[in-house]
Design an enzyme around this catalytic site. Structure first.
Site, PDB file in Angstrom:
ATOM      1  N   ASN A   1       4.721   2.579   2.629  1.00  0.00           N
ATOM      2  CA  ASN A   1       3.969   3.854   2.279  1.00  0.00           C
ATOM      3  C   ASN A   1       2.751   3.467   1.584  1.00  0.00           C
ATOM      4  O   ASN A   1       2.328   4.132   0.479  1.00  0.00           O
ATOM      5  CB  ASN A   1       4.951   4.305   1.232  1.00  0.00           C
ATOM      6  CG  ASN A   1       4.767   5.741   0.888  1.00  0.00           C
ATOM      7  OD1 ASN A   1       5.116   6.206  -0.762  1.00  0.00           O
ATOM      8  ND2 ASN A   1       4.161   6.617   1.260  1.00  0.00           N
TER       9      ASN A   1
ATOM     10  N   ARG B   1       0.124   4.298   6.689  1.00  0.00           N
ATOM     11  CA  ARG B   1       0.390   5.446   7.503  1.00  0.00           C
ATOM     12  C   ARG B   1       1.140   6.731   7.018  1.00  0.00           C
ATOM     13  O   ARG B   1       0.529   7.852   7.151  1.00  0.00           O
ATOM     14  CB  ARG B   1       1.182   5.344   8.866  1.00  0.00           C
ATOM     15  CG  ARG B   1       0.723   4.128   9.900  1.00  0.00           C
ATOM     16  CD  ARG B   1       1.718   3.421  10.663  1.00  0.00           C
ATOM     17  NE  ARG B   1       2.557   2.539   9.879  1.00  0.00           N
ATOM     18  CZ  ARG B   1       3.662   1.847  10.384  1.00  0.00           C
ATOM     19  NH1 ARG B   1       3.940   2.095  11.874  1.00  0.00           N
ATOM     20  NH2 ARG B   1       4.303   1.294   9.548  1.00  0.00           N
ATOM     21  N   SER B   2       1.988   6.453   6.249  1.00  0.00           N
ATOM     22  CA  SER B   2       2.708   7.782   5.716  1.00  0.00           C
ATOM     23  C   SER B   2       1.896   8.368   4.598  1.00  0.00           C
ATOM     24  O   SER B   2       1.767   9.667   4.361  1.00  0.00           O
ATOM     25  CB  SER B   2       4.187   7.494   5.207  1.00  0.00           C
ATOM     26  OG  SER B   2       4.237   6.653   4.127  1.00  0.00           O
TER      27      SER B   2
ATOM     28  N   ASP C   1       1.087   0.134  13.355  1.00  0.00           N
ATOM     29  CA  ASP C   1       0.850  -0.285  11.907  1.00  0.00           C
ATOM     30  C   ASP C   1      -0.460  -0.925  11.816  1.00  0.00           C
ATOM     31  O   ASP C   1      -0.849  -2.079  12.706  1.00  0.00           O
ATOM     32  CB  ASP C   1       2.130  -1.165  11.510  1.00  0.00           C
ATOM     33  CG  ASP C   1       1.944  -1.664  10.302  1.00  0.00           C
ATOM     34  OD1 ASP C   1       0.903  -1.380   9.456  1.00  0.00           O
ATOM     35  OD2 ASP C   1       2.850  -2.420   9.896  1.00  0.00           O
TER      36      ASP C   1
HETATM   37  P1  4NP Z   1       2.667   0.977   6.133  1.00  0.00           P
HETATM   38  O1  4NP Z   1       1.853  -0.182   6.619  1.00  0.00           O
HETATM   39  O2  4NP Z   1       4.035   0.961   6.650  1.00  0.00           O
HETATM   40  O3  4NP Z   1       1.857   2.047   7.171  1.00  0.00           O
HETATM   41  O4  4NP Z   1       2.292   1.499   4.902  1.00  0.00           O
HETATM   42  C1  4NP Z   1       2.299  -1.471   5.992  1.00  0.00           C
HETATM   43  C2  4NP Z   1       1.892  -1.763   4.874  1.00  0.00           C
HETATM   44  C3  4NP Z   1       2.313  -2.954   4.183  1.00  0.00           C
HETATM   45  C4  4NP Z   1       3.172  -3.727   4.865  1.00  0.00           C
HETATM   46  C5  4NP Z   1       3.445  -3.360   6.284  1.00  0.00           C
HETATM   47  C6  4NP Z   1       3.042  -2.544   6.675  1.00  0.00           C
HETATM   48  N1  4NP Z   1       3.576  -5.078   4.319  1.00  0.00           N
HETATM   49  O5  4NP Z   1       4.189  -5.858   4.849  1.00  0.00           O
HETATM   50  O6  4NP Z   1       3.425  -5.219   2.959  1.00  0.00           O
END
Ligand code: 4NP
Length: 154
Positions: free
Chosen positions: A10, A13-14, A123
């Site tokens: 969060n 992308r979201s 991602d």
């Molecule tokens: P999101 O991206 O799912 O699009 O917000 C990511 C943000 C952080 C992490 C992985 C994906 N992380 O592993 O901290």
């Protein structure tokens, strides 16, 4: 219509999908509720990733004020449609309910753009600025298709 955008953290992308859809909903005068959440608890309370804030800003969308929260089981009752960015998000969300009514609210965001292909918003967290740009374009096109499909415009 109450729409929840969901990814892993969060913060990339979201929140982008939330901010982009929110702006389009306001511009069109639709009375929709839009929010976002992550399936993980890593970034609760944090603003979106700086790189995503800048990418959105460059295209005229302010997401800097959004704060990360974790998806919870109550969200199945609070929203009509739950849009996940990838198949891993979908499996994490579906693990939280056995109710058929809840499960039918879960869609891949790109289903509106590429029906039947189970396509994913990649991602960008470990990617470069081109990856962030690509995510913006995908989400921009997908939210246009979503509004067209759900608002029954000709
Ligand atoms: P999101 O991206 O799912 O699009 O917000 C990511 C943000 C952080 C992490 C992985 C994906 N992380 O592993 O901290």
């Amino acid at each position: 219509m109450r729409i929840l955008m969901v990814c892993l953290g969060n913060i990339c992308r979201s929140p982008l999908a939330d901010g982009v859809l929110r702006q389009k909903v306001e511009q069109r005068g639709l009375l929709w509720e839009v929010d976002s959440a992550g399936t993980a608890n890593y970034h609760i309370g944090e603003p979106p990733d700086e790189r995503m804030i800048k990418t959105a800003q460059g295209r005229g969308v302010d997401i800097s004020w959004l704060r990360a929260r974790q998806f919870s089981q109550q969200d199945f009752k609070g929203f009509d449609r739950i849009y996940v960015m990838d198949r891993s998000n979908r499996s994490n969300v579906l693990k939280l309910t056995n109710e058929e009514d809840d499960r039918q609210k879960v869609y891949l965001l790109l289903d509106h753009l590429y029906p039947g292909e189970a396509a994913e918003v990649p991602d960008p967290y470990y990617g470069n600025s081109e990856d962030f740009d690509r995510v913006y374009t995908l989400i921009d096109e997908a939210t246009n298709a979503l509004i067209k499909d759900l608002s029954y415009e000709p």
